[in-house]
Design a protein around this motif. Sequence first.
Motif, PDB file in Angstrom:
ATOM      1  N   UNK A 155     -10.822  -1.696  -6.656  1.00  0.00           N
ATOM      2  CA  UNK A 155     -10.358  -1.113  -5.404  1.00  0.00           C
ATOM      3  C   UNK A 155      -9.396   0.041  -5.631  1.00  0.00           C
ATOM      4  N   UNK A 156      -8.498  -0.121  -6.607  1.00  0.00           N
ATOM      5  CA  UNK A 156      -7.504   0.909  -6.898  1.00  0.00           C
ATOM      6  C   UNK A 156      -8.170   2.197  -7.368  1.00  0.00           C
ATOM      7  N   UNK A 157      -9.219   2.081  -8.188  1.00  0.00           N
ATOM      8  CA  UNK A 157      -9.911   3.278  -8.654  1.00  0.00           C
ATOM      9  C   UNK A 157     -10.550   4.027  -7.491  1.00  0.00           C
ATOM     10  N   UNK A 158     -11.110   3.290  -6.527  1.00  0.00           N
ATOM     11  CA  UNK A 158     -11.653   3.936  -5.330  1.00  0.00           C
ATOM     12  C   UNK A 158     -10.581   4.695  -4.562  1.00  0.00           C
ATOM     13  N   UNK A 159      -9.394   4.092  -4.480  1.00  0.00           N
ATOM     14  CA  UNK A 159      -8.263   4.742  -3.795  1.00  0.00           C
ATOM     15  C   UNK A 159      -7.838   6.001  -4.550  1.00  0.00           C
ATOM     16  N   UNK A 179     -12.749  -5.347  -0.724  1.00  0.00           N
ATOM     17  CA  UNK A 179     -12.316  -4.632   0.474  1.00  0.00           C
ATOM     18  C   UNK A 179     -10.938  -5.045   0.951  1.00  0.00           C
ATOM     19  N   UNK A 180     -10.643  -6.341   0.940  1.00  0.00           N
ATOM     20  CA  UNK A 180      -9.327  -6.828   1.371  1.00  0.00           C
ATOM     21  C   UNK A 180      -8.218  -6.351   0.433  1.00  0.00           C
ATOM     22  N   UNK A 181      -8.486  -6.401  -0.853  1.00  0.00           N
ATOM     23  CA  UNK A 181      -7.489  -5.913  -1.811  1.00  0.00           C
ATOM     24  C   UNK A 181      -7.288  -4.413  -1.652  1.00  0.00           C
ATOM     25  N   UNK A 182      -8.386  -3.682  -1.457  1.00  0.00           N
ATOM     26  CA  UNK A 182      -8.306  -2.231  -1.246  1.00  0.00           C
ATOM     27  C   UNK A 182      -7.475  -1.902  -0.019  1.00  0.00           C
ATOM     28  N   UNK A 183      -7.723  -2.631   1.067  1.00  0.00           N
ATOM     29  CA  UNK A 183      -6.985  -2.388   2.302  1.00  0.00           C
ATOM     30  C   UNK A 183      -5.492  -2.621   2.109  1.00  0.00           C
ATOM     31  N   UNK A 184      -5.128  -3.691   1.389  1.00  0.00           N
ATOM     32  CA  UNK A 184      -3.712  -3.989   1.183  1.00  0.00           C
ATOM     33  C   UNK A 184      -3.039  -2.940   0.296  1.00  0.00           C
ATOM     34  N   UNK A 185      -3.759  -2.449  -0.709  1.00  0.00           N
ATOM     35  CA  UNK A 185      -3.208  -1.403  -1.564  1.00  0.00           C
ATOM     36  C   UNK A 185      -3.042  -0.088  -0.793  1.00  0.00           C
ATOM     37  N   UNK A 186      -3.953   0.173   0.134  1.00  0.00           N
ATOM     38  CA  UNK A 186      -3.818   1.362   0.979  1.00  0.00           C
ATOM     39  C   UNK A 186      -2.584   1.249   1.882  1.00  0.00           C
ATOM     40  N   UNK A 187      -2.360   0.061   2.425  1.00  0.00           N
ATOM     41  CA  UNK A 187      -1.163  -0.154   3.254  1.00  0.00           C
ATOM     42  C   UNK A 187       0.104   0.077   2.428  1.00  0.00           C
ATOM     43  N   UNK A 188       0.087  -0.398   1.175  1.00  0.00           N
ATOM     44  CA  UNK A 188       1.239  -0.198   0.300  1.00  0.00           C
ATOM     45  C   UNK A 188       1.441   1.276  -0.025  1.00  0.00           C
ATOM     46  N   UNK A 189       0.367   2.039   0.126  1.00  0.00           N
ATOM     47  CA  UNK A 189       0.416   3.479  -0.146  1.00  0.00           C
ATOM     48  C   UNK A 189       0.868   4.282   1.083  1.00  0.00           C
ATOM     49  N   UNK A 286     -18.193  10.738  -3.090  1.00  0.00           N
ATOM     50  CA  UNK A 286     -18.120  10.423  -4.513  1.00  0.00           C
ATOM     51  C   UNK A 286     -18.333   8.937  -4.730  1.00  0.00           C
ATOM     52  N   UNK A 287     -19.020   8.608  -5.825  1.00  0.00           N
ATOM     53  CA  UNK A 287     -19.230   7.212  -6.211  1.00  0.00           C
ATOM     54  C   UNK A 287     -18.175   6.836  -7.246  1.00  0.00           C
ATOM     55  N   UNK A 288     -17.517   5.719  -7.025  1.00  0.00           N
ATOM     56  CA  UNK A 288     -16.488   5.240  -7.953  1.00  0.00           C
ATOM     57  C   UNK A 288     -17.126   4.414  -9.057  1.00  0.00           C
ATOM     58  N   UNK A 289     -16.666   4.646 -10.292  1.00  0.00           N
ATOM     59  CA  UNK A 289     -17.215   3.918 -11.445  1.00  0.00           C
ATOM     60  C   UNK A 289     -16.255   2.817 -11.880  1.00  0.00           C
ATOM     61  N   UNK A 290     -16.468   1.643 -11.355  1.00  0.00           N
ATOM     62  CA  UNK A 290     -15.782   0.450 -11.844  1.00  0.00           C
ATOM     63  C   UNK A 290     -14.268   0.566 -11.817  1.00  0.00           C
ATOM     64  N   UNK A 291     -13.594   0.252 -12.955  1.00  0.00           N
ATOM     65  CA  UNK A 291     -12.147   0.074 -12.905  1.00  0.00           C
ATOM     66  C   UNK A 291     -11.331   1.297 -13.294  1.00  0.00           C
ATOM     67  N   UNK A 292     -11.979   2.404 -13.643  1.00  0.00           N
ATOM     68  CA  UNK A 292     -11.185   3.582 -13.943  1.00  0.00           C
ATOM     69  C   UNK A 292     -11.694   4.375 -15.123  1.00  0.00           C
ATOM     70  N   UNK A 293     -10.993   5.435 -15.468  1.00  0.00           N
ATOM     71  CA  UNK A 293     -11.373   6.310 -16.575  1.00  0.00           C
ATOM     72  C   UNK A 293     -11.481   5.511 -17.872  1.00  0.00           C
ATOM     73  N   UNK A 294     -12.552   5.757 -18.596  1.00  0.00           N
ATOM     74  CA  UNK A 294     -12.819   5.025 -19.834  1.00  0.00           C
ATOM     75  C   UNK A 294     -13.977   4.066 -19.717  1.00  0.00           C
ATOM     76  N   UNK A 295     -14.379   3.739 -18.483  1.00  0.00           N
ATOM     77  CA  UNK A 295     -15.470   2.788 -18.302  1.00  0.00           C
ATOM     78  C   UNK A 295     -16.751   3.329 -18.906  1.00  0.00           C
ATOM     79  N   UNK A 321      -2.652  -2.561 -15.480  1.00  0.00           N
ATOM     80  CA  UNK A 321      -1.198  -2.724 -15.508  1.00  0.00           C
ATOM     81  C   UNK A 321      -0.568  -2.407 -14.156  1.00  0.00           C
ATOM     82  N   UNK A 322      -1.139  -1.425 -13.443  1.00  0.00           N
ATOM     83  CA  UNK A 322      -0.607  -1.063 -12.125  1.00  0.00           C
ATOM     84  C   UNK A 322      -0.821  -2.189 -11.119  1.00  0.00           C
TER      85      UNK A 322
END
Length: 706
Positions: A155-159, A179-189, A286-295, A321-322
């Motif tokens: 979710x964080x990588x999509x954000x 989706x729920x985790x993504x939504x909560x991270x967006x609220x924190x943002x 854009x399509x997000x690739x999994x958990x972040x750069x390096x995947x 870590x984030x």
Amino acid sequence: MKQIIQDLKNGETILEEVPTPIVKSGHVLIKTTRSLVSLGTEKMLVEFGKANFIQKARQQPDKVKMVLDKVKTDGLKPTMNAVFNKLNQPLPLGYCNVGEVIAVGKGVEGFNVGDRVASNGNHAEYVNVPKNLTAKIPDNVTDEEAAFTVIGSIGLQGIRLLNPTFGETIVVVGLGLIGLVTAELLLANGCNVIGFDFDPEKIKLAKEKGVIAINPAEGNDQVKFVESYTNGIGVDGVIITASNKSDEIISQSANMCRKKGRIILVGVIGLNISRADFFKKELSFQVSCSYGAGRYDEEYETKGHDYPIGYVRWTEKRNFEAVLAALSKGTLNVKPLITERISLVDYKKIYGDMNSSKSIASIIEYNSTEVPKSTVTIEEKSFEGKKGIVGIIGSGNFTSSTILPNLKKVGADMKYIASSGGLSSTIMAKRHNIANSTSNYKEILKDKDVDLVLITTQHNMHASMVLESIKADKSVFVEKPLALNTVELDEIVSEYTTRSVNISVGFNRRFAPLAKKMKQLLGNENSPINIVATMNAGFIPPEFWVHDMEVGGGRIIGEACHYIDLCSYFSGSKVKAVCMNAMGTNPEENTDNASILLQYENGTNAVINYFANGSKAYSKERLEVYSQERTLVMDNWRKLKGYGFKGFSKAGSKQDKGHFNQFDELIKQQKKGGNAIIPFDDIVNTTRASFAAIESLKLGKWIEIK
């Protein structure tokens, strides 16, 4: 240890007993305490496994085309065997793992035995995970909470790709676990978040977290709601975390956006995009690739080479870590998402009927007290006093599809098969009646019953394992190549001269029925001949390991050596000089589009065309031999035509590249004694010729073989 796997052939989810993996260089070995079931992703895999062959084909039309092309060139039976072999390979489930480090591999810094860590390991009691896919857990974060690390990173990588700013309004389509985790991270943002889902329970959870959650099933039109909420402006961005084959989601997402809005796809949806939906607003997608750069980057994930933080701020590991930091600070609260806690042995409570499950997050608990074992016995057998007892190191696709079926046909006594993770070797051991599966190949070398070791690992491991095997007084069969460089080869040659064992290499083409027929027709006069061999090898992506000169050695050393050996077989002589030219204006040492010229001691001239840019619909291998006003033409190991031969004009067979004959002769030789099935001098000459081809390309001249 126990591990959850998916059988893609029949769709059954199994708790398999497999050897505990041995920690590898650049990895940490983790004893699992908790893992999280990602219902959406794993449900798709389970449903695919349960689908019949027609349904599987409809889901992967690109693979169907590849199968049809293979049927045209190789025939129906070899193609179907390849397809069934692929479906027979088990799929490990799970990618959200938490546990305690029990071993640290060579070259790993920052981890110690006893550390609690989160990783993308599978649902297994022990997992062996690269260091860049593992992160330490803060002391105030529980194992259950930490199990959400990887899901949170998706979710964080999509954000991060959406790049929202404080105060923007973002829509999350699909309020499942991600989706729920993504939504909560967006609220924190600092964002205003609107969420859409058809599940009342997920809507309730989202509202409790502060999301403006809407259920379209209650009569709400998503687009009109967004227009009303934003006073007709539209939202700044949409993150799609839903899993649905409909094209309606992408269309609705576009219509929800303001001008120059952004859409990020994290889930899986239909992508028949209407240009009109995107054109007027100049939307970005854009399509997000999994958990972040390096995947999926071998350098980062497998070899452990990190990206400099000044240039790539957020890698997979740094995203892990984030998320863990957010859990530690309380800005992400995942406890309300946990629906059930299940012991590993009760895994079917989760996987038994996933379609009717209302679970959001299922936690698997691990309470094993068993001592880790690197070897498990599959079938009790006695090997005492026998010869030709086989131990196999490596359980990849080629081992499964070709080596094991042929060893079984020739009646080989197989005592061990080894794989680094233990899973694939266990499945193959059960399928082919092999007595033991192990994750520690050294167990094979220590066993006095085993007198023949088969090595089918990645190429960079061949030379060292050959040396270990012959030092343990075992005869060796190693899949090509024997070595990747002169230093490795010289060490093998030196050690071999002090031993009374045999070394064979998998140059199977010389054992093919049509190759033997050609050799018979040519005779044994040792007179010079002309050979033109063409390998329509096919394209392999540059990031694949075989192209890595340190791991695979490149395709010339790793595969074209097959035809160097075959040309030597027909010539009855040894290569004395090599020249190679490659396609392109500035060819490098690593090429798979080249022509290799071979000069032989008896005057034979051979040209090997190794090409990766041809059509897959064309024959993969073709051979022409010219001798004494006679010509032989072999097409793809299925047809042979002769011109100028008395009493012979053509022959044909099912596609047979010589594997059965090779292993039949190998096992008979090992049981009865005698010389290796290919003279060792020939193997060394072929290997040196492959090295010379690369040297010739680098230096631009003929290279003599010494």
